[in-house]
Design a protein around this motif. Sequence first.
Motif, PDB file in Angstrom:
ATOM      1  N   GLY A  70       6.254  -7.695 -21.886  1.00  0.00           N
ATOM      2  CA  GLY A  70       7.464  -7.957 -22.664  1.00  0.00           C
ATOM      3  C   GLY A  70       7.226  -8.209 -24.137  1.00  0.00           C
ATOM      4  O   GLY A  70       8.091  -7.933 -24.961  1.00  0.00           O
ATOM      5  N   ILE A  71       6.042  -8.735 -24.477  1.00  0.00           N
ATOM      6  CA  ILE A  71       5.787  -8.997 -25.902  1.00  0.00           C
ATOM      7  C   ILE A  71       4.942  -7.923 -26.554  1.00  0.00           C
ATOM      8  O   ILE A  71       4.959  -7.792 -27.783  1.00  0.00           O
ATOM      9  CB  ILE A  71       5.133 -10.383 -26.099  1.00  0.00           C
ATOM     10  CG1 ILE A  71       3.737 -10.448 -25.482  1.00  0.00           C
ATOM     11  CG2 ILE A  71       6.013 -11.489 -25.567  1.00  0.00           C
ATOM     12  CD1 ILE A  71       2.975 -11.693 -25.875  1.00  0.00           C
ATOM     13  N   PHE A  72       4.197  -7.139 -25.760  1.00  0.00           N
ATOM     14  CA  PHE A  72       3.349  -6.097 -26.338  1.00  0.00           C
ATOM     15  C   PHE A  72       4.039  -4.738 -26.411  1.00  0.00           C
ATOM     16  O   PHE A  72       3.607  -3.859 -27.139  1.00  0.00           O
ATOM     17  CB  PHE A  72       2.055  -5.949 -25.523  1.00  0.00           C
ATOM     18  CG  PHE A  72       1.081  -7.093 -25.694  1.00  0.00           C
ATOM     19  CD1 PHE A  72       0.986  -7.778 -26.890  1.00  0.00           C
ATOM     20  CD2 PHE A  72       0.256  -7.472 -24.644  1.00  0.00           C
ATOM     21  CE1 PHE A  72       0.083  -8.818 -27.041  1.00  0.00           C
ATOM     22  CE2 PHE A  72      -0.651  -8.516 -24.789  1.00  0.00           C
ATOM     23  CZ  PHE A  72      -0.736  -9.193 -25.997  1.00  0.00           C
ATOM     24  N   GLN A  73       5.099  -4.560 -25.628  1.00  0.00           N
ATOM     25  CA  GLN A  73       5.753  -3.246 -25.613  1.00  0.00           C
ATOM     26  C   GLN A  73       7.069  -3.273 -26.392  1.00  0.00           C
ATOM     27  O   GLN A  73       7.662  -4.295 -26.601  1.00  0.00           O
ATOM     28  CB  GLN A  73       5.995  -2.792 -24.170  1.00  0.00           C
ATOM     29  CG  GLN A  73       4.718  -2.419 -23.432  1.00  0.00           C
ATOM     30  CD  GLN A  73       4.980  -1.901 -22.037  1.00  0.00           C
ATOM     31  OE1 GLN A  73       5.932  -2.282 -21.374  1.00  0.00           O
ATOM     32  NE2 GLN A  73       4.123  -0.997 -21.565  1.00  0.00           N
ATOM     33  N   LEU A  97      -2.426  -1.477 -22.461  1.00  0.00           N
ATOM     34  CA  LEU A  97      -1.151  -0.930 -22.918  1.00  0.00           C
ATOM     35  C   LEU A  97      -1.319  -0.037 -24.140  1.00  0.00           C
ATOM     36  O   LEU A  97      -0.528   0.893 -24.354  1.00  0.00           O
ATOM     37  CB  LEU A  97      -0.170  -2.074 -23.220  1.00  0.00           C
ATOM     38  CG  LEU A  97       0.245  -2.931 -22.021  1.00  0.00           C
ATOM     39  CD1 LEU A  97       1.173  -4.045 -22.458  1.00  0.00           C
ATOM     40  CD2 LEU A  97       0.917  -2.082 -20.947  1.00  0.00           C
ATOM     41  N   ALA A  98      -2.361  -0.310 -24.947  1.00  0.00           N
ATOM     42  CA  ALA A  98      -2.620   0.503 -26.136  1.00  0.00           C
ATOM     43  C   ALA A  98      -3.503   1.708 -25.836  1.00  0.00           C
ATOM     44  O   ALA A  98      -3.773   2.524 -26.731  1.00  0.00           O
ATOM     45  CB  ALA A  98      -3.261  -0.356 -27.223  1.00  0.00           C
ATOM     46  N   GLY A  99      -3.986   1.826 -24.584  1.00  0.00           N
ATOM     47  CA  GLY A  99      -4.849   2.944 -24.223  1.00  0.00           C
ATOM     48  C   GLY A  99      -6.253   2.837 -24.782  1.00  0.00           C
ATOM     49  O   GLY A  99      -6.950   3.848 -24.925  1.00  0.00           O
ATOM     50  N   GLU A 100      -6.692   1.600 -25.052  1.00  0.00           N
ATOM     51  CA  GLU A 100      -8.024   1.376 -25.613  1.00  0.00           C
ATOM     52  C   GLU A 100      -8.961   0.836 -24.537  1.00  0.00           C
ATOM     53  O   GLU A 100      -8.516   0.140 -23.616  1.00  0.00           O
ATOM     54  CB  GLU A 100      -7.952   0.383 -26.780  1.00  0.00           C
ATOM     55  CG  GLU A 100      -7.051   0.837 -27.923  1.00  0.00           C
ATOM     56  CD  GLU A 100      -6.852  -0.257 -28.957  1.00  0.00           C
ATOM     57  OE1 GLU A 100      -7.395  -1.371 -28.752  1.00  0.00           O
ATOM     58  OE2 GLU A 100      -6.138  -0.007 -29.953  1.00  0.00           O
ATOM     59  N   PRO A 101     -10.263   1.122 -24.629  1.00  0.00           N
ATOM     60  CA  PRO A 101     -11.201   0.587 -23.627  1.00  0.00           C
ATOM     61  C   PRO A 101     -11.294  -0.934 -23.706  1.00  0.00           C
ATOM     62  O   PRO A 101     -11.179  -1.520 -24.779  1.00  0.00           O
ATOM     63  CB  PRO A 101     -12.535   1.254 -23.993  1.00  0.00           C
ATOM     64  CG  PRO A 101     -12.388   1.656 -25.422  1.00  0.00           C
ATOM     65  CD  PRO A 101     -10.948   1.965 -25.635  1.00  0.00           C
ATOM     66  N   ILE A 102     -11.512  -1.550 -22.551  1.00  0.00           N
ATOM     67  CA  ILE A 102     -11.694  -3.000 -22.493  1.00  0.00           C
ATOM     68  C   ILE A 102     -13.143  -3.325 -22.814  1.00  0.00           C
ATOM     69  O   ILE A 102     -14.069  -2.681 -22.302  1.00  0.00           O
ATOM     70  CB  ILE A 102     -11.333  -3.523 -21.088  1.00  0.00           C
ATOM     71  CG1 ILE A 102      -9.850  -3.286 -20.822  1.00  0.00           C
ATOM     72  CG2 ILE A 102     -11.678  -4.997 -20.938  1.00  0.00           C
ATOM     73  CD1 ILE A 102      -9.480  -3.415 -19.371  1.00  0.00           C
ATOM     74  N   GLU A 103     -13.334  -4.335 -23.656  1.00  0.00           N
ATOM     75  CA  GLU A 103     -14.678  -4.742 -24.053  1.00  0.00           C
ATOM     76  C   GLU A 103     -15.010  -6.086 -23.412  1.00  0.00           C
ATOM     77  O   GLU A 103     -14.280  -7.060 -23.583  1.00  0.00           O
ATOM     78  CB  GLU A 103     -14.771  -4.843 -25.572  1.00  0.00           C
ATOM     79  CG  GLU A 103     -14.501  -3.520 -26.276  1.00  0.00           C
ATOM     80  CD  GLU A 103     -14.448  -3.652 -27.782  1.00  0.00           C
ATOM     81  OE1 GLU A 103     -14.709  -2.648 -28.483  1.00  0.00           O
ATOM     82  OE2 GLU A 103     -14.116  -4.754 -28.265  1.00  0.00           O
ATOM     83  N   ILE A 104     -16.109  -6.117 -22.671  1.00  0.00           N
ATOM     84  CA  ILE A 104     -16.572  -7.343 -22.024  1.00  0.00           C
ATOM     85  C   ILE A 104     -17.897  -7.750 -22.651  1.00  0.00           C
ATOM     86  O   ILE A 104     -18.813  -6.931 -22.763  1.00  0.00           O
ATOM     87  CB  ILE A 104     -16.755  -7.143 -20.511  1.00  0.00           C
ATOM     88  CG1 ILE A 104     -15.404  -6.857 -19.853  1.00  0.00           C
ATOM     89  CG2 ILE A 104     -17.407  -8.360 -19.869  1.00  0.00           C
ATOM     90  CD1 ILE A 104     -15.498  -6.575 -18.365  1.00  0.00           C
ATOM     91  N   ILE A 108      -9.091 -13.871 -22.787  1.00  0.00           N
ATOM     92  CA  ILE A 108      -9.417 -12.587 -22.179  1.00  0.00           C
ATOM     93  C   ILE A 108      -8.202 -11.906 -21.551  1.00  0.00           C
ATOM     94  O   ILE A 108      -8.068 -10.674 -21.607  1.00  0.00           O
ATOM     95  CB  ILE A 108     -10.547 -12.739 -21.131  1.00  0.00           C
ATOM     96  CG1 ILE A 108     -10.930 -11.349 -20.589  1.00  0.00           C
ATOM     97  CG2 ILE A 108     -10.145 -13.692 -20.014  1.00  0.00           C
ATOM     98  CD1 ILE A 108     -12.160 -11.355 -19.736  1.00  0.00           C
ATOM     99  N   VAL A 109      -7.281 -12.682 -20.970  1.00  0.00           N
ATOM    100  CA  VAL A 109      -6.158 -12.054 -20.274  1.00  0.00           C
ATOM    101  C   VAL A 109      -5.252 -11.289 -21.234  1.00  0.00           C
ATOM    102  O   VAL A 109      -4.985 -10.093 -21.022  1.00  0.00           O
ATOM    103  CB  VAL A 109      -5.376 -13.092 -19.452  1.00  0.00           C
ATOM    104  CG1 VAL A 109      -4.096 -12.485 -18.896  1.00  0.00           C
ATOM    105  CG2 VAL A 109      -6.253 -13.620 -18.321  1.00  0.00           C
ATOM    106  N   PRO A 110      -4.739 -11.907 -22.312  1.00  0.00           N
ATOM    107  CA  PRO A 110      -3.919 -11.106 -23.229  1.00  0.00           C
ATOM    108  C   PRO A 110      -4.688  -9.965 -23.885  1.00  0.00           C
ATOM    109  O   PRO A 110      -4.120  -8.905 -24.157  1.00  0.00           O
ATOM    110  CB  PRO A 110      -3.435 -12.124 -24.268  1.00  0.00           C
ATOM    111  CG  PRO A 110      -4.281 -13.321 -24.102  1.00  0.00           C
ATOM    112  CD  PRO A 110      -4.746 -13.326 -22.699  1.00  0.00           C
ATOM    113  N   ILE A 111      -5.986 -10.137 -24.109  1.00  0.00           N
ATOM    114  CA  ILE A 111      -6.783  -9.058 -24.701  1.00  0.00           C
ATOM    115  C   ILE A 111      -6.829  -7.855 -23.766  1.00  0.00           C
ATOM    116  O   ILE A 111      -6.615  -6.713 -24.189  1.00  0.00           O
ATOM    117  CB  ILE A 111      -8.210  -9.547 -25.027  1.00  0.00           C
ATOM    118  CG1 ILE A 111      -8.181 -10.500 -26.214  1.00  0.00           C
ATOM    119  CG2 ILE A 111      -9.129  -8.363 -25.324  1.00  0.00           C
ATOM    120  CD1 ILE A 111      -9.523 -11.151 -26.511  1.00  0.00           C
ATOM    121  N   VAL A 112      -7.110  -8.105 -22.487  1.00  0.00           N
ATOM    122  CA  VAL A 112      -7.187  -7.005 -21.520  1.00  0.00           C
ATOM    123  C   VAL A 112      -5.846  -6.282 -21.423  1.00  0.00           C
ATOM    124  O   VAL A 112      -5.780  -5.046 -21.454  1.00  0.00           O
ATOM    125  CB  VAL A 112      -7.621  -7.534 -20.138  1.00  0.00           C
ATOM    126  CG1 VAL A 112      -7.400  -6.469 -19.058  1.00  0.00           C
ATOM    127  CG2 VAL A 112      -9.082  -7.954 -20.169  1.00  0.00           C
TER     128      VAL A 112
END
Length: 321
Positions: free
Chosen positions: A318-321, A204-211, A195-199
């Motif tokens: 650092g890894i997503f941007q 960072l991508a400007g997408e809604p978080i899905e729970i 869940i942490v890397p997904i959130v």
Amino acid sequence: MSVTSKSVLVTGGAGFIGSHLVDRLIADNPRRITVVDNFFLGSESNLAQAKAARPDIDVIRLDASDLAAMQDVVTTNEIDTIFDLAVIPLPTSLTYPAWTVQTNVGIATTFSEIIRRGLAERLIHVSSSEAYGSARYTPMDEEHPHDAITPYAASKSAADHIIESYVQTFGIDATVIRPFNNIGPRQNPGSYAGIVPIVIRKVLAGEPIEIFGDGEQTRDFIFVRDTADLIVQIHDAPAARGEVLNLATGHATSINELVGRLLEALGAPNHPVVHLAERPGDVRRHLADVSKLQKLMPHTTPALTDEALEEIVDWYRGIFQ
């Protein structure tokens, strides 16, 4: 009992928890460190820090459930202690249940047999709190019934029972550790991400978080470096031999609360969140009883801090941007 001057094997050592354990073991200066990983989830990059500190680390790509191959590794490298973290994870069991069960049970049997044959001295097997299923009562002690929901959970429960049977029948030196929910740098950000890397990726991508579900399901989250340190302490504790131990903080956090704290750390407290249908096999409540662990060692694991969450967020930026 210290790992200093010992030859140690870490299976799954290129994975999330495994690579942090390798880093922690290096601090105690073992005579030799061998890592076995099939690289299904593990990554060479997770071992970059370890290789810089110990260029002599031997990294071997193998299936840890292969008894003949593991016996050869153990004898060739004169292994004293096996830290067994190799695993096929929960999400995979929803797509490939038979393979997950066969591999996870095979891994536990392989290393129990290696210890029984006298080829290594000590086995530290890292299990999972998923073996318990959803809490019948909280906090969940080591005697909590095993109500496995997923094939993964069933495989971890079965693996624990196999090791415990070898302890009772053959007197092998083994300890089963059941970590609750680890988070931290290097957690797999890909298809089987937690869940942490997904959130963080969604924000960072400007997408809604899905729970999944209402988000009130709880977990006992522990920072991965605390887990690595406790695993080494458990190895070094003579009283831990033959025991089963929860490894957690003893603090419950809902998914909604965790997401909220992550959004604060990301500087995006109003980021959109949507709720989906419940996920198959999702446990409702997890909270560990850590009193047995605390009796065996002086270390008390803190609840998840904002500083730890900020470190995690910075690492994933650092890894997503």
